[in-house]
Design an enzyme around this catalytic site. Structure first.
Site, mmCIF file in Angstrom:
data_model
loop_
_atom_site.group_PDB
_atom_site.id
_atom_site.type_symbol
_atom_site.label_atom_id
_atom_site.label_comp_id
_atom_site.label_asym_id
_atom_site.label_seq_id
_atom_site.Cartn_x
_atom_site.Cartn_y
_atom_site.Cartn_z
ATOM 1 N N ARG A 1 -9.994 0.287 8.514
ATOM 2 C CA ARG A 1 -9.492 -1.048 8.836
ATOM 3 C C ARG A 1 -10.535 -1.898 9.532
ATOM 4 N NH1 ARG A 1 -3.813 0.015 8.878
ATOM 5 N NH2 ARG A 1 -2.598 -1.861 9.242
ATOM 6 N N LYS B 1 0.845 -1.217 0.000
ATOM 7 C CA LYS B 1 0.000 0.000 0.000
ATOM 8 C C LYS B 1 0.875 1.260 0.000
ATOM 9 C CE LYS B 1 -2.098 -1.406 3.830
ATOM 10 N NZ LYS B 1 -1.451 -2.738 4.007
ATOM 11 N N ARG C 1 11.127 -1.713 11.258
ATOM 12 C CA ARG C 1 9.975 -1.431 12.115
ATOM 13 C C ARG C 1 9.842 -2.486 13.212
ATOM 14 N NH1 ARG C 1 4.867 -0.003 8.276
ATOM 15 N NH2 ARG C 1 3.863 -1.372 9.786
ATOM 16 N N ARG D 1 11.682 -5.634 4.890
ATOM 17 C CA ARG D 1 11.463 -4.182 4.756
ATOM 18 C C ARG D 1 12.366 -3.389 5.692
ATOM 19 N NH1 ARG D 1 5.607 -1.808 5.437
ATOM 20 N NH2 ARG D 1 5.693 -3.037 7.345
HETATM 21 P P1 AP5 Z 1 4.852 -1.604 1.905
HETATM 22 O O1 AP5 Z 1 4.496 -0.785 0.701
HETATM 23 O O2 AP5 Z 1 5.533 -0.915 3.040
HETATM 24 O O3 AP5 Z 1 3.571 -2.437 2.409
HETATM 25 P P2 AP5 Z 1 2.235 -1.933 3.124
HETATM 26 O O4 AP5 Z 1 1.081 -2.647 2.469
HETATM 27 O O5 AP5 Z 1 2.190 -0.450 3.163
HETATM 28 O O6 AP5 Z 1 2.468 -2.608 4.530
HETATM 29 P P3 AP5 Z 1 2.342 -2.057 6.004
HETATM 30 O O7 AP5 Z 1 3.076 -3.085 6.846
HETATM 31 O O8 AP5 Z 1 2.815 -0.644 6.139
HETATM 32 O O9 AP5 Z 1 0.844 -2.162 6.241
HETATM 33 P P4 AP5 Z 1 0.159 -2.326 7.569
HETATM 34 O O10 AP5 Z 1 -1.237 -2.163 7.118
HETATM 35 O O11 AP5 Z 1 0.463 -3.554 8.330
HETATM 36 O O12 AP5 Z 1 0.831 -1.194 8.492
HETATM 37 P P5 AP5 Z 1 0.382 0.279 8.862
HETATM 38 O O13 AP5 Z 1 1.604 1.108 8.863
HETATM 39 O O14 AP5 Z 1 -0.786 0.733 8.067
HETATM 40 O O15 AP5 Z 1 5.774 -2.812 1.369
HETATM 41 C C1 AP5 Z 1 6.384 -3.738 2.248
HETATM 42 C C2 AP5 Z 1 7.755 -4.150 1.675
HETATM 43 O O16 AP5 Z 1 7.597 -4.842 0.453
HETATM 44 C C3 AP5 Z 1 8.697 -2.981 1.364
HETATM 45 O O17 AP5 Z 1 10.006 -3.343 1.725
HETATM 46 C C4 AP5 Z 1 8.593 -2.771 -0.163
HETATM 47 O O18 AP5 Z 1 9.804 -2.287 -0.700
HETATM 48 C C5 AP5 Z 1 8.259 -4.183 -0.630
HETATM 49 N N1 AP5 Z 1 7.297 -4.180 -1.756
HETATM 50 C C6 AP5 Z 1 6.072 -3.576 -1.763
HETATM 51 N N2 AP5 Z 1 5.430 -3.804 -2.923
HETATM 52 C C7 AP5 Z 1 6.263 -4.609 -3.652
HETATM 53 C C8 AP5 Z 1 6.160 -5.215 -4.929
HETATM 54 N N3 AP5 Z 1 5.064 -5.067 -5.701
HETATM 55 N N4 AP5 Z 1 7.177 -5.994 -5.371
HETATM 56 C C9 AP5 Z 1 8.277 -6.176 -4.589
HETATM 57 N N5 AP5 Z 1 8.457 -5.623 -3.364
HETATM 58 C C10 AP5 Z 1 7.451 -4.848 -2.913
HETATM 59 O O19 AP5 Z 1 -0.145 0.078 10.352
HETATM 60 C C11 AP5 Z 1 0.711 -0.268 11.411
HETATM 61 C C12 AP5 Z 1 -0.091 -0.363 12.713
HETATM 62 O O20 AP5 Z 1 -0.711 0.903 13.011
HETATM 63 C C13 AP5 Z 1 -1.254 -1.368 12.716
HETATM 64 O O21 AP5 Z 1 -0.826 -2.677 13.006
HETATM 65 C C14 AP5 Z 1 -2.155 -0.759 13.814
HETATM 66 O O22 AP5 Z 1 -1.674 -1.067 15.096
HETATM 67 C C15 AP5 Z 1 -2.007 0.733 13.601
HETATM 68 N N6 AP5 Z 1 -3.036 1.294 12.699
HETATM 69 C C16 AP5 Z 1 -2.799 1.929 11.511
HETATM 70 N N7 AP5 Z 1 -3.958 2.303 10.946
HETATM 71 C C17 AP5 Z 1 -4.957 1.898 11.795
HETATM 72 C C18 AP5 Z 1 -6.375 1.974 11.728
HETATM 73 N N8 AP5 Z 1 -7.015 2.529 10.698
HETATM 74 N N9 AP5 Z 1 -7.088 1.446 12.767
HETATM 75 C C19 AP5 Z 1 -6.472 0.892 13.827
HETATM 76 N N10 AP5 Z 1 -5.118 0.775 13.922
HETATM 77 C C20 AP5 Z 1 -4.369 1.273 12.918
#
Ligand code: AP5
Length: 215
Positions: free
Chosen positions: A89, A13, A161, A128
């Protein structure tokens, strides 16, 4: 354009948002990034959410929804266009988002669902690395920085992270399946869902989506 990016942890994402925001000229709002910034600055909100984020649990709905409501109320995001990443979410968050946007008279246009398989997710998340300063994303071994531990973009420190370890990734996946996956059906019923195979290379995913948007 007004859209949300949906998909499991590691589906890409954040990576895709980085590519699309240049192409579409719209804002990228990541609730994960906002909450991590609060933690880094040791604010009251940062201290409140730390325990949820580091264990892979969801921050309570009302806390995150308030953040998003404030963003929309204080900015002209709804007029200029935006991409929400990591929000909504839960079904409650999706309903609340609809209410916020209804008030502004600017409903969501697309819910983009990045479908990804578990082995790919695990590889992406355990590999990552992120720049502490500018948030640039790297991957060991697929996209390492030129100099070990140093960001190519800004020279900042690169870190892993706290929630990118196998145990917490498992919790995040369980939480995703239980709380977030049901909102796919919510957006399908609204006729806004666009599915894309996110196991593909991120440039290819971007190209497919631009075509789907007719942009
Ligand atoms: P990346 O693009 O970073 O993946 P992502 O989908 O953004 O993954 P996240 O881990 O950031 O999502 P998440 O939803 O778990 O975490 P968030 O920060 O929102 O890619 C990952 C890796 O793969 C990178 O190294 C990249 O280079 C590689 N890559 C990507 N695409 C690729 C491709 N096509 N080919 C090859 N390599 C690729 O949330 C974290 C925490 O915050 C949650 O657990 C929760 O506690 C809290 N939180 C956030 N939002 C909420 C909410 N709305 N409600 C409640 N809690 C929340």
């Amino acid at each position: 354009m007004r859209l949300v990016l949906l998909g499991p942890p590691g589906a890409g994402k954040g990576t895709l948002a980085g590519l699309l925001k240049e192409k579409l000229g719209i804002a990228h709002i990541s609730t994960g990034d906002i909450l991590r910034e609060e933690m880094k600055n040791n604010t009251p909100l940062g201290r409140e959410v730390k325990k949820y984020i580091e264990t892979g649990e969801l921050v309570p709905d009302q806390v995150v929804t308030k953040l998003i409501d404030n963003k929309f109320t204080r900015n002209d995001l709804a007029d200029k266009g935006y991409m929400l990443d990591g929000f909504p979410r839960t079904e409650q968050q999706a309903k609340d988002l609809d209410k916020i946007l209804q008030k502004l008279g600017k409903p969501l246009e697309y819910a983009v669902y990045l479908e990804s398989s578990l082995p790919v997710i695990i590889k992406r998340l355990t590999g990552r690395r992120v720049c502490r300063n500018c948030g640039a994303l790297y991957h060991i071994p697929n996209k390492p920085p030129k100099r070990k531990g140093i960001c190519d973009e800004c020279g900042g420190e690169i870190y892993q992270r706290a929630d990118d370890n196998e145990e917490t990734i498992k919790t995040r996946m369980d939480v995703y399946m239980q709380s977030t996956e049901p909102i796919i059906a919510f957006y399908q019923a609204q006729g806004k869902l666009k599915k894309v195979d996110a196991d593909k290379d991120s440039r290819e995913v971007q190209r497919i989506l631009m075509k789907l948007f007719g942009a």
